[in-house]
Design a protein around this motif. Sequence first.
Motif, PDB file in Angstrom:
ATOM      1  N   HIS A   1      40.769  41.105  41.213  1.00  0.00           N
ATOM      2  CA  HIS A   1      39.394  40.636  41.426  1.00  0.00           C
ATOM      3  C   HIS A   1      38.825  40.225  40.072  1.00  0.00           C
ATOM      4  O   HIS A   1      38.601  41.048  39.188  1.00  0.00           O
TER       5      HIS A   1
ATOM      6  N   ASN B   1      39.642  43.448  37.737  1.00  0.00           N
ATOM      7  CA  ASN B   1      40.139  44.744  38.210  1.00  0.00           C
ATOM      8  C   ASN B   1      41.310  44.576  39.168  1.00  0.00           C
ATOM      9  O   ASN B   1      41.383  43.605  39.938  1.00  0.00           O
TER      10      ASN B   1
ATOM     11  N   THR C   1      42.943  45.684  42.565  1.00  0.00           N
ATOM     12  CA  THR C   1      42.346  46.066  43.836  1.00  0.00           C
ATOM     13  C   THR C   1      43.441  46.206  44.887  1.00  0.00           C
ATOM     14  O   THR C   1      44.386  45.425  44.902  1.00  0.00           O
TER      15      THR C   1
ATOM     16  N   ARG D   1      44.099  46.911  49.204  1.00  0.00           N
ATOM     17  CA  ARG D   1      43.416  46.877  50.497  1.00  0.00           C
ATOM     18  C   ARG D   1      44.403  47.175  51.613  1.00  0.00           C
ATOM     19  O   ARG D   1      45.620  46.970  51.474  1.00  0.00           O
TER      20      ARG D   1
ATOM     21  N   GLN E   1      39.005  48.085  51.021  1.00  0.00           N
ATOM     22  CA  GLN E   1      39.500  47.874  49.667  1.00  0.00           C
ATOM     23  C   GLN E   1      39.217  49.082  48.779  1.00  0.00           C
ATOM     24  O   GLN E   1      38.327  49.874  49.052  1.00  0.00           O
TER      25      GLN E   1
ATOM     26  N   CYS F   1      39.220  49.915  44.376  1.00  0.00           N
ATOM     27  CA  CYS F   1      39.438  49.489  43.000  1.00  0.00           C
ATOM     28  C   CYS F   1      40.416  50.445  42.320  1.00  0.00           C
ATOM     29  O   CYS F   1      40.276  51.675  42.413  1.00  0.00           O
TER      30      CYS F   1
END
Length: 495
Positions: free
Chosen positions: A53, A61, A63, A65, A75, A77
């Motif tokens: 992201h 970052n 990520t 999901r 999702q 982080c």
Amino acid sequence: MTFPPNSPEQIPFMARDAIKECPFADESAITDLRYRETPYWHSLLKCRHLGIHRPDGRTCNWTARILTKDKRYIQKCLGPALNLGRGQVTFALAVERAFAWFAQSEVQRISNEPKPTGRTREISICPIGDVYTVGHALRDYTDWTRLARSPGGHYNNLILINYHLVPSFAHLPLEDFDATDVLALAKQVIETPPRFGFMPYSSREEVQELSVDVLRRRKRTFNSLLSILRMACRHAWDSSRIQSERPWRCLHRIPVAHSPRTIFLTREECRRLLDACTPALSKLVLAALYTGCRVGELGSLRVEDVGQQGFGIRIGAFKRGAARFVFLPDEGMAFFLSCCKGKQDRDRVFSSDMGKVWKRQHSGLFRRAVSEAGLPKAFVFHGLRHTYASDLVRAGVPLEIVAKQLGHANTITVSNTYGHLSEQFREEQVRTRFSPLSQTHRALAVEKRADLEQLWHSFQRDDWREYAQIESKGSHPKQAFARGSQEVIQLFDRI
């Protein structure tokens, strides 16, 4: 990538290839990603993704999901992917953290079952034994199609073989294959619902009544399977694997009415779709709408192919079709020239948002754009080709010209696929070009012109695609060129 010592417990073996193919495993690749609000995703397993992201220069970052059982994405982080003042998480550690999160009990409880990602590469059996079976013939045939057919055609064959032929027919000795097996295959196709993508396999069901459209599609599936079997049997015969011609001589396609294309876009729908696309995808979609070209043809297009031989673009040989020249309207020519500005002759005209050559990565982005634009879920990128052709046919462009623009050898395909779209043009030609026959009725028509116009307006609809359409009551064509088995034809006709 070097896997951590504890990775065998956290990282499934079936995800190793997907991890190694991650396009942003290197820091330099992450740095090259353009800023955008939505993350860049890479599939590790079905319903399990790792992403980057990077919405601006201050945030980047890792990520992860998952797709839940009720079809929602959740999702998490995983930490910074670039060192922007808050430390940095390596790719290996991000993968480890992602699978640790996937393994949590509360995540597993709500998430869909993971499966390996990737395309089917071969038929799902390994034939053994001295008896040459249908499975042996299919394996030898697909080994040949892998080299001789287009990747898409070979892949479609594998899917049909694995779903319809392998479970019930692969074990049969090829010498013993006869018309009774063809009849059994027809019954199986009728009773087996289609399977798309990663859908679970459906059990066979007794079908008492099918709609005309469903029956037509299953007839076409049956004919496709017969073509595969016939080619496999001929290949085995030519290779002296069998001594009898019966296995391939009993395979006869059945007649089926052609299904015209009806999923295409109006100009307002095109604008909604373009607004929902990413910048690079928007250019690819516009190119398809201006030319009717396939995504593979546009992905291979180079600057030297634009505006060199004429007012349009040169399309190289694609699939089994010859090279062709596609003429453009003025706005289309201006669009293509703007896409070529600042590039060298051998550069690609179109590239993805990540600067890669367009291949298959457009499909996910296109599905999302279709959803955001509120278009039919069944609409795929190839529908832009139908949109292009339908617009020309509806405007009265001769079918010969449409066929040449699309790269068809003749007008038969265009007439069968898009001919029904010219109803309003046909109506206009009849109303305006009919020679007067009766002065009495001609005077009556002039007298009642207001009533006739009111009647005409009453027939007009918001969706011109349905104008003067009459529902088909059968899947059998008016004129049949195929000479299929009467038992099989009667089996389909009884449904």
